[in-house]
Design a protein around this motif. Structure first.
Motif, mmCIF file in Angstrom:
data_model
loop_
_atom_site.group_PDB
_atom_site.id
_atom_site.type_symbol
_atom_site.label_atom_id
_atom_site.label_comp_id
_atom_site.label_asym_id
_atom_site.label_seq_id
_atom_site.Cartn_x
_atom_site.Cartn_y
_atom_site.Cartn_z
ATOM 1 N N UNK A 1 -24.757 44.604 -8.866
ATOM 2 C CA UNK A 1 -25.544 43.546 -9.512
ATOM 3 C C UNK A 1 -24.979 43.230 -10.898
ATOM 4 N N UNK A 2 -24.648 44.280 -11.660
ATOM 5 C CA UNK A 2 -24.094 44.085 -13.001
ATOM 6 C C UNK A 2 -22.765 43.332 -12.954
ATOM 7 N N UNK A 3 -21.939 43.661 -11.956
ATOM 8 C CA UNK A 3 -20.618 43.023 -11.871
ATOM 9 C C UNK A 3 -20.716 41.582 -11.384
ATOM 10 N N UNK A 4 -21.668 41.307 -10.522
ATOM 11 C CA UNK A 4 -21.889 39.915 -10.110
ATOM 12 C C UNK A 4 -22.344 39.098 -11.321
ATOM 13 N N UNK A 5 -23.205 39.689 -12.136
ATOM 14 C CA UNK A 5 -23.680 39.030 -13.358
ATOM 15 C C UNK A 5 -22.506 38.774 -14.312
ATOM 16 N N UNK A 6 -21.635 39.776 -14.461
ATOM 17 C CA UNK A 6 -20.476 39.632 -15.344
ATOM 18 C C UNK A 6 -19.525 38.551 -14.837
ATOM 19 N N UNK A 7 -19.361 38.477 -13.528
ATOM 20 C CA UNK A 7 -18.499 37.440 -12.943
ATOM 21 C C UNK A 7 -19.086 36.061 -13.183
ATOM 22 N N UNK A 8 -20.381 35.957 -13.002
ATOM 23 C CA UNK A 8 -21.057 34.684 -13.247
ATOM 24 C C UNK A 8 -20.845 34.238 -14.697
ATOM 25 N N UNK A 9 -20.991 35.154 -15.628
ATOM 26 C CA UNK A 9 -20.822 34.819 -17.044
ATOM 27 C C UNK A 9 -19.377 34.422 -17.346
ATOM 28 N N UNK B 1 -23.554 39.058 0.901
ATOM 29 C CA UNK B 1 -22.422 39.305 0.010
ATOM 30 C C UNK B 1 -21.183 38.542 0.466
ATOM 31 N N UNK B 2 -20.926 38.518 1.765
ATOM 32 C CA UNK B 2 -19.752 37.798 2.279
ATOM 33 C C UNK B 2 -19.809 36.324 1.888
ATOM 34 N N UNK B 3 -20.994 35.740 1.952
ATOM 35 C CA UNK B 3 -21.168 34.340 1.549
ATOM 36 C C UNK B 3 -20.860 34.169 0.064
ATOM 37 N N UNK B 4 -21.351 35.108 -0.742
ATOM 38 C CA UNK B 4 -21.107 35.056 -2.179
ATOM 39 C C UNK B 4 -19.617 35.201 -2.480
ATOM 40 N N UNK C 1 -20.874 28.549 -6.943
ATOM 41 C CA UNK C 1 -20.690 29.998 -6.949
ATOM 42 C C UNK C 1 -21.702 30.677 -7.875
ATOM 43 N N UNK C 2 -21.950 30.073 -9.027
ATOM 44 C CA UNK C 2 -22.933 30.609 -9.975
ATOM 45 C C UNK C 2 -24.323 30.600 -9.361
ATOM 46 N N UNK C 3 -24.653 29.520 -8.642
ATOM 47 C CA UNK C 3 -25.956 29.445 -7.961
ATOM 48 C C UNK C 3 -26.054 30.525 -6.887
ATOM 49 N N UNK C 4 -24.967 30.746 -6.150
ATOM 50 C CA UNK C 4 -24.952 31.802 -5.130
ATOM 51 C C UNK C 4 -25.101 33.178 -5.777
ATOM 52 N N UNK C 5 -24.494 33.350 -6.948
ATOM 53 C CA UNK C 5 -24.609 34.620 -7.671
ATOM 54 C C UNK C 5 -26.057 34.878 -8.082
ATOM 55 N N UNK C 6 -26.713 33.852 -8.605
ATOM 56 C CA UNK C 6 -28.116 33.989 -9.006
ATOM 57 C C UNK C 6 -28.998 34.363 -7.817
ATOM 58 N N UNK C 7 -28.726 33.738 -6.681
ATOM 59 C CA UNK C 7 -29.512 34.018 -5.482
ATOM 60 C C UNK C 7 -29.271 35.457 -5.003
ATOM 61 N N UNK C 8 -28.008 35.878 -5.031
ATOM 62 C CA UNK C 8 -27.682 37.235 -4.588
ATOM 63 C C UNK C 8 -28.310 38.275 -5.512
ATOM 64 N N UNK D 1 -30.982 37.947 -7.310
ATOM 65 C CA UNK D 1 -32.441 37.955 -7.054
ATOM 66 C C UNK D 1 -32.756 38.733 -5.797
ATOM 67 N N UNK D 2 -31.942 38.562 -4.766
ATOM 68 C CA UNK D 2 -32.163 39.281 -3.504
ATOM 69 C C UNK D 2 -31.943 40.784 -3.680
ATOM 70 N N UNK D 3 -30.918 41.147 -4.424
ATOM 71 C CA UNK D 3 -30.639 42.572 -4.639
ATOM 72 C C UNK D 3 -31.704 43.224 -5.511
ATOM 73 N N UNK D 4 -32.288 42.461 -6.404
ATOM 74 C CA UNK D 4 -33.330 42.998 -7.287
ATOM 75 C C UNK D 4 -34.704 43.042 -6.613
ATOM 76 N N UNK D 5 -34.797 42.414 -5.441
ATOM 77 C CA UNK D 5 -36.017 42.475 -4.646
ATOM 78 C C UNK D 5 -36.056 43.819 -3.928
#
Length: 215
Positions: A37-45, A138-141, A199-206, A208-212
Motif C-alpha cells: 500500500x505504501x509503495x503504491x502511494x509512493x508511485x502515485x505521488x 493488482x494485475x489491473x493496477x 493510473x492514479x485513479x486505479x491506485x486510489x481504488x486499489x 482503498x480496497x487494500x485498506x478495507x
C-alpha cells in the motif's frame, strides 16, 4: 557468459536484500500488505510529480515557440533544466513501479504458501478466493502503471531532440523547426498525462480496497 553471471548474481543479491528487508519489517509489525500500500502511494505521488514536470516542459516550449527576441541561450538553459527534471521524475516513476511489483510478488507467494497451512477447508477456500480477487485487482493496477510508464520514453526522446536542436542552433530557424514539432509533442504529453490520471485513479481504488479490512 560473464555478463549473464554478473546479472544473475546481482539479481540474487537484490532479491536476498529485499527478502531480508521484508523479514525485518515483519518483525516490527509491518507486513508486506502494508508495504505494498505504501509503495503504491509512493508511485502515485511520483506520477503526480512527473505530470507536473512534463507540463512545465510543455509550457516552456509553448513560450519558446512564441519567442520574440531576447537571449536564446537563457531559453535553452531553462528548457534543458525542464528536460532533466522530467527525466529524473520519470526515472523515479519506473523505480517505484518496480518496487510495487516486487513486494506484490512476495506478498502473493507468501499468501499462496500459507494456503497449504489451513486445516479448515472453508477458511482455506475463502482465503484463496480473496487472494485471487486481490491478484486480479493488482494485475489491473500494474497494467495501468506500465501503460503510462511506456508512454514516458517517447515524450522524453522528443523533448531531448528539441533541447539538442536548440543547443546547436540558437537562432530563429531553430525556433521555427521546434514550432513544427510542437503540436505532436503537445498531443503526446497530453496523452501521457491522461494515462497517468487513469493510473492514479486505479491506485486510489486499489489502496482503498487494500485498506478495507473485509477485502
Amino acid at each position: 557468459m560473464k555478463h549473464f553471471t554478473l546479472a544473475a548474481t546481482l539479481c540474487f543479491v537484490l532479491t536476498g536484500c529485499q527478502t531480508a528487508y521484508y523479514s525485518a519489517m515483519e518483525q516490527v509489525g509491518v507486513h508486506k500488505r502494508d508495504i505494498l500500500v505504501d509503495r503504491v502511494e509512493a508511485t502515485k505521488e511520483s506520477q503526480q510529480e512527473s505530470q507536473q514536470e512534463f507540463q512545465s516542459a510543455l509550457e516552456r516550449l509553448s513560450t519558446l515557440i512564441n519567442f520574440d527576441g531576447g537571449e536564446l541561450q537563457s531559453a535553452y538553459n531553462q528548457l534543458n533544466d525542464d528536460y532533466e527534471s522530467s527525466l529524473s521524475a520519470a526515472t523515479d516513476v519506473s523505480r517505484n513501479i518496480d518496487k510495487v511489483e516486487d513486494v506484490a510478488g512476495a506478498l502473493f507467494s507468501e499468501w499462496e504458501e500459507e494456503l497449504t497451512q489451513y486445516s479448515s477447508a472453508t477458511l482455506k477456500r475463502e482465503s484463496e478466493k480473496k487472494l485471487k480477487q486481490t491478484q486480479r485487482q493488482f494485475d489491473k493496477l500494474l497494467r495501468s502503471m506500465r501503460s503510462s510508464e511506456k508512454k514516458m520514453q517517447p515524450v522524453l526522446s522528443s523533448l531531448k531532440d528539441n533541447v539538442l536542436y536548440l543547443k546547436h542552433n540558437l537562432n530563429a530557424q531553430a525556433i521555427a523547426a521546434i514550432r513544427g514539432e510542437f503540436k505532436s509533442l503537445k498531443s503526446d504529453i497530453q496523452s501521457l498525462i491522461d494515462d497517468m490520471n487513469r493510473s492514479i485513479a486505479d491506485s486510489n481504488k486499489f489502496i482503498a480496497q487494500m485498506n478495507n479490512k473485509n477485502t
